[in-house]
Motif scaffolding. Structure first.
Motif, PDB file in Angstrom:
ATOM      1  N   LEU A 159      11.644  -6.740  -2.689  1.00 35.41           N
ATOM      2  CA  LEU A 159      11.026  -8.052  -2.459  1.00 35.41           C
ATOM      3  C   LEU A 159       9.902  -7.961  -1.437  1.00 35.41           C
ATOM      4  N   SER A 160      10.126  -7.265  -0.338  1.00 31.99           N
ATOM      5  CA  SER A 160       9.103  -7.172   0.721  1.00 31.99           C
ATOM      6  C   SER A 160       7.840  -6.497   0.221  1.00 31.99           C
ATOM      7  N   LEU A 186      10.487 -12.438   4.351  1.00 32.81           N
ATOM      8  CA  LEU A 186      11.278 -13.063   3.293  1.00 32.81           C
ATOM      9  C   LEU A 186      11.960 -14.328   3.806  1.00 32.81           C
ATOM     10  N   THR A 202      14.623 -14.431  -0.727  1.00 31.19           N
ATOM     11  CA  THR A 202      13.594 -14.484  -1.756  1.00 31.19           C
ATOM     12  C   THR A 202      12.192 -14.299  -1.174  1.00 31.19           C
ATOM     13  N   ASN A 203      11.265 -13.853  -2.043  1.00 33.46           N
ATOM     14  CA  ASN A 203       9.846 -13.842  -1.693  1.00 33.46           C
ATOM     15  C   ASN A 203       9.080 -14.892  -2.487  1.00 33.46           C
TER      16      ASN A 203
END
Length: 365
Positions: A275-276, A305, A213-214
């Motif tokens: 996400l990144s 992350l 997750t971020n």
């Protein structure tokens, strides 16, 4: 060898009746005996492409060559069966396959496939050909082992073919003898899984899933998250593979209605990049091995992350089994020098080496 009948007016029956004289059992029509496998291949190419020109493109040859073979087949089987195999239609239109043509195209396909399977079986038994597959994240293990055996295989003239295989197709392709050995992962249940009864497995690892997750720690505290929390989290989810199998097991066939699907992804790599980049604020479900690689910085797309442990309190108890798969009994049917066993042993050594590396990195795990 052509099968014994065509299911229509053209009946090429090679009956093996008790008491039939041996000499009569070998009296086949000359036109049939003159038919070559190349002609059968041409018939199938025309069947697929629809025209002689299209077939010529598929086969990489001149249209006139294809048309000549088609005319020969039409003439010979027209005389044998009472109707041609194909009928020409108007300009730029596909040829029309007659009922006889459709039936014999099916026989031709079976004939070529049976011969090819027989050849592959012989080469596999003799150890002159080995076809192996790997999913994306186990390719490194396979290639390391392949590097160890390449010199020996080259000296012995062993043809080694490596293919990419998707998780959803792994067991099916192995069972169908399209592949002789596969490095990859399957979704299984804790304990005995009858789906694996027909395979020998070198087990590398069993694991659950992790959550990458971020979201910051205030939005999603760690170090673990229960499965029951997934419905409130924005998720990037693939359409097939291991992850949907877990989700169906936990939330049922309508899991998409139960979860917040924020993005559809084709690969884990794409999900990590979403996400990144910050395009998506949410989570991606991954196997524990990939989650560990993200946490260790071994996957560039996962830089920055967080990886959280996903605790399964929902049931049924599902696991990812990662390892090497071959058909049951095939290794033991060969001696230790057979290429299948040589590669298997190299993969076992690679597995032992990797376990040693991980013990040094994480002595407490």
């Amino acid at each position: 060898m052509l099968r014994t009948e065509t299911s229509l007016g053209c009946r090429i029956l090679f009956e093996r009746k008790a008491g039939m004289p041996l000499k009569d059992r070998w009296q086949y029509p000359t036109a049939l005996l003159d038919t070559t496998m190349d002609q059968l291949r041409t018939l199938l190419a025309v069947h697929e492409a629809g025209t002689a020109l299209g077939a010529a493109r598929l086969l990489g040859r001149e249209q006139s060559s294809v048309q000549k073979q088609l005319d020969t087949l039409n003439r010979n089987f027209g005389a044998l069966c009472g109707e041609p195999l194909v009928v020409k239609r108007g300009r730029s239109q596909n040829v029309l396959f007659t009922a006889t043509g459709e039936s014999l195209a099916g026989l031709a396909r079976g004939t070529l496939e049976d011969w090819l399977e027989g050849l592959h079986d012989s080469r596999r038994r003799l150890g002159s050909r080995l076809c192996v597959g790997s999913t994306r994240y186990t390719l490194g293990f396979l290639l390391n082992a392949v590097e160890l055996v390449t010199g020996e295989f080259d000296r012995r003239g062993v043809e080694l073919k490596v293919e990419h295989v998707r998780t959803r197709d792994l067991l099916e392709r192995l069972d169908a003898k399209e592949l002789d050995l596969v490095c990859g992962s399957v979704l299984t249940t804790a304990g005995h899984d009858s789906r694996l009864d027909g395979f020998e497995v070198m087990e590398w690892r069993r694991s659950g899933l992790s959550l990458v997750t971020n979201l910051d720690a205030e939005e999603l505290p760690g170090p673990s998250v229960p499965v029951s929390e997934l419905p409130r989290l924005p998720l990037a989810v693939s359409a097939d593979g291991l992850i949907p199998g877990f989700l169906r097991g936990w939330f049922g066939a309508r899991y998409r209605q139960e979860l917040r699907i924020a993005a559809e992804i084709d690969t884990v790599q794409y999900g990590l990049e979403l996400l990144s980049s910050g395009v998506l604020r949410g989570c991606v479900l991954v196997t524990e091995g990939i989650g560990d690689a993200v946490a260790d910085g071994r996957i560039r797309a996962g830089a920055g992350l967080r990886t959280l442990e996903l605790t399964d309190g929902v049931g049924p108890e599902l696991e990812v089994l990662i390892g090497v798969f071959v058909r049951a009994g095939e290794r033991t049917a060969q001696d230790s020098g057979h290429p299948l066993n040589v590669l298997w042993d190299a993969l076992a050594g690679e597995n032992a080496r990797w376990r040693g590396v991980m013990r040094k990195k994480r002595p407490g795990r």
